[in-house]
Design a protein around this motif. Structure first.
Motif, PDB file in Angstrom:
ATOM      1  N   MET A   1     -42.848  38.186  26.926  1.00 19.61           N
ATOM      2  CA  MET A   1     -43.969  37.702  27.746  1.00 19.61           C
ATOM      3  C   MET A   1     -45.287  38.217  27.192  1.00 19.61           C
ATOM      4  N   GLY A   2     -45.282  39.481  26.787  1.00 19.27           N
ATOM      5  CA  GLY A   2     -46.509  40.086  26.254  1.00 19.27           C
ATOM      6  C   GLY A   2     -46.974  39.381  24.991  1.00 19.27           C
ATOM      7  N   ILE A   3     -46.032  38.998  24.144  1.00 22.40           N
ATOM      8  CA  ILE A   3     -46.387  38.280  22.913  1.00 22.40           C
ATOM      9  C   ILE A   3     -47.052  36.941  23.263  1.00 22.40           C
TER      10      ILE A   3
ATOM     11  N   ARG B   1     -48.407  35.947  26.081  1.00 25.61           N
ATOM     12  CA  ARG B   1     -49.662  36.121  26.813  1.00 25.61           C
ATOM     13  C   ARG B   1     -50.805  36.500  25.878  1.00 25.61           C
ATOM     14  N   SER B   2     -50.510  37.378  24.925  1.00 29.25           N
ATOM     15  CA  SER B   2     -51.546  37.845  24.011  1.00 29.25           C
ATOM     16  C   SER B   2     -52.006  36.724  23.082  1.00 29.25           C
ATOM     17  N   LEU B   3     -51.079  35.922  22.585  1.00 27.27           N
ATOM     18  CA  LEU B   3     -51.480  34.824  21.689  1.00 27.27           C
ATOM     19  C   LEU B   3     -52.268  33.762  22.461  1.00 27.27           C
TER      20      LEU B   3
ATOM     21  N   TYR C   1     -56.076  31.711  32.372  1.00 23.61           N
ATOM     22  CA  TYR C   1     -56.220  33.159  32.209  1.00 23.61           C
ATOM     23  C   TYR C   1     -57.180  33.746  33.220  1.00 23.61           C
TER      24      TYR C   1
ATOM     25  N   ILE D   1     -41.494  42.275  26.713  1.00 17.47           N
ATOM     26  CA  ILE D   1     -42.005  42.245  25.337  1.00 17.47           C
ATOM     27  C   ILE D   1     -42.350  40.802  24.944  1.00 17.47           C
TER      28      ILE D   1
ATOM     29  N   GLU E   1     -54.167  34.378  25.086  1.00 14.60           N
ATOM     30  CA  GLU E   1     -55.482  34.954  25.370  1.00 14.60           C
ATOM     31  C   GLU E   1     -56.362  34.965  24.126  1.00 14.60           C
ATOM     32  N   ARG E   2     -55.755  35.277  22.978  1.00 15.91           N
ATOM     33  CA  ARG E   2     -56.489  35.237  21.710  1.00 15.91           C
ATOM     34  C   ARG E   2     -57.145  33.868  21.529  1.00 15.91           C
TER      35      ARG E   2
ATOM     36  N   VAL F   1     -59.479  33.106  25.476  1.00 13.74           N
ATOM     37  CA  VAL F   1     -60.507  34.081  25.864  1.00 13.74           C
ATOM     38  C   VAL F   1     -61.295  34.545  24.643  1.00 13.74           C
ATOM     39  N   PHE F   2     -60.614  34.698  23.511  1.00 14.48           N
ATOM     40  CA  PHE F   2     -61.275  35.227  22.312  1.00 14.48           C
ATOM     41  C   PHE F   2     -61.688  34.127  21.344  1.00 14.48           C
TER      42      PHE F   2
ATOM     43  N   ALA G   1     -45.039  34.266  15.173  1.00 13.15           N
ATOM     44  CA  ALA G   1     -44.366  35.005  16.243  1.00 13.15           C
ATOM     45  C   ALA G   1     -42.852  34.873  16.120  1.00 13.15           C
TER      46      ALA G   1
ATOM     47  N   LEU H   1     -49.243  29.880  15.005  1.00 10.01           N
ATOM     48  CA  LEU H   1     -48.970  31.007  15.901  1.00 10.01           C
ATOM     49  C   LEU H   1     -47.474  31.118  16.175  1.00 10.01           C
TER      50      LEU H   1
END
Lengths: 201, 201
Positions: free
Chosen positions: A165-167, A169-171, A114, A163, A173-174, A177-178, A191, A187
């Motif tokens: 890809m966004g799902i 990428r967000s999971l 990331y 859409i 990063e969660r 990164v988070f 999803a 997960l």
């Protein structure tokens, strides 16, 4: 630096050369992922790889070049991993699930992904865009074929590719990164249920 | 720079002060969005705002500080915009649709948002994480309530929040970073169909 003939990356000709080049790329992934592009020096990369600093220049012309190659190479590895995981899976929706699982497993093994890809937006915007365009195009083709065969509802395959890809990428990063510690399978199931069935009761 | 008593941002006490502070923040959005954090100087921000350079220091202590405040302020504005757009919408799924429409409209009006927020990951990681955590928490609450009332299928509201954020973020990035010119309503309808009904035929 080396004139126009040196525009392409220097491809190693032997298996040993390829292994050394790979070791330098792996070291760049760790060092740039840890320190960021501007703080990572060629010396810190070769030290991490356990090779002499001069060896770097047998394979790469500059820090710029290895960074761009690293972004391309991480994208290629990730796409191969997803293709391998989905090659024998029957049905687009099942392939979607296994592709997401493979993506999240790759991200867990490459926590620097990331930081490196996000930093590419500033260091090498073209490499950044190429990275996502390659994913979007593969996704788009699969979704278009599945809609054409009637396996999934009709709908714009290109927008759906972004859409999905966004799902993913967000999971990812969660997690990296988070720092949310959720098992990958959990997960994937959450999803997948949304992607297949939607939220409607 | 000013000792520990100056840790908080200097809040203006008059409407005129607030307007000047706002003008400086708007200028910072444009200049940092265009040049990036390291190239944007305080002088270039005050020139863009049409105020004297000294005026900057009435409101902000440093470039660091205005950048962090800009990320916070863009997040707040965006969340308010989404709340306003969804306040009178009955039903979570309808609210989801209008929230996405409001998000994409905001992104179109603030094309610098992506560059600024992405750069925050490097310049001010805590502001970056706070930005997404605030969205995730609002989303989570709405999704948990809708699942509890039986309006949507049961499922982990927190993971779903990241999924829906990822969808919105990816469609916004497709527009402003990748330059795909699709009408907002078309993006919203494609996403909404997937979110509500899933891909299953």
């Amino acid at each position: 630096m080396e004139g126009e003939a040196g525009a392409a990356s220097k491809e190693p000709k032997t298996a040993r050369g390829e292994a050394t080049r790979r070791a330098i790329l792996d070291a760049a992934e760790k060092v740039i992922g840890r320190l960021g592009y501007s703080e990572a020096s060629i010396g810190s990369i070769t030290r991490e790889a356990g090779v002499a600093q001069g060896t770097f220049y047998i394979y790469f012309k500059s820090k710029d070049e290895i960074f761009s190659e690293l972004v391309r190479e991480m994208g290629r590895s990730l796409r191969h991993r997803i293709s391998d995981a989905t090659a024998d899976i029957p049905g687009r929706l099942n392939a979607e699930r296994e592709g997401l699982r493979a993506f999240l497993a790759f991200v867990a093994e490459h926590p620097e992904l990331y930081r490196i890809v996000q930093e590419a937006q500033f260091v090498d915007p073209e490499a950044y865009r190429a990275y996502f365009r390659a994913f979007a195009e593969g996704y788009r083709q699969g979704l278009a074929a599945a809609a054409a065969s009637g396996e999934i509802r009709p709908g714009d395959a290109e927008i759906r590719a972004w859409i999905l890809m966004g799902i993913a990428r967000s999971l990812g990063e969660r997690a990296v990164v988070f720092g949310h510690q959720t098992p990958v399978d959990e997960l994937v199931e959450t999803a997948h249920d949304l992607i297949v069935n939607g939220l409607k009761r």
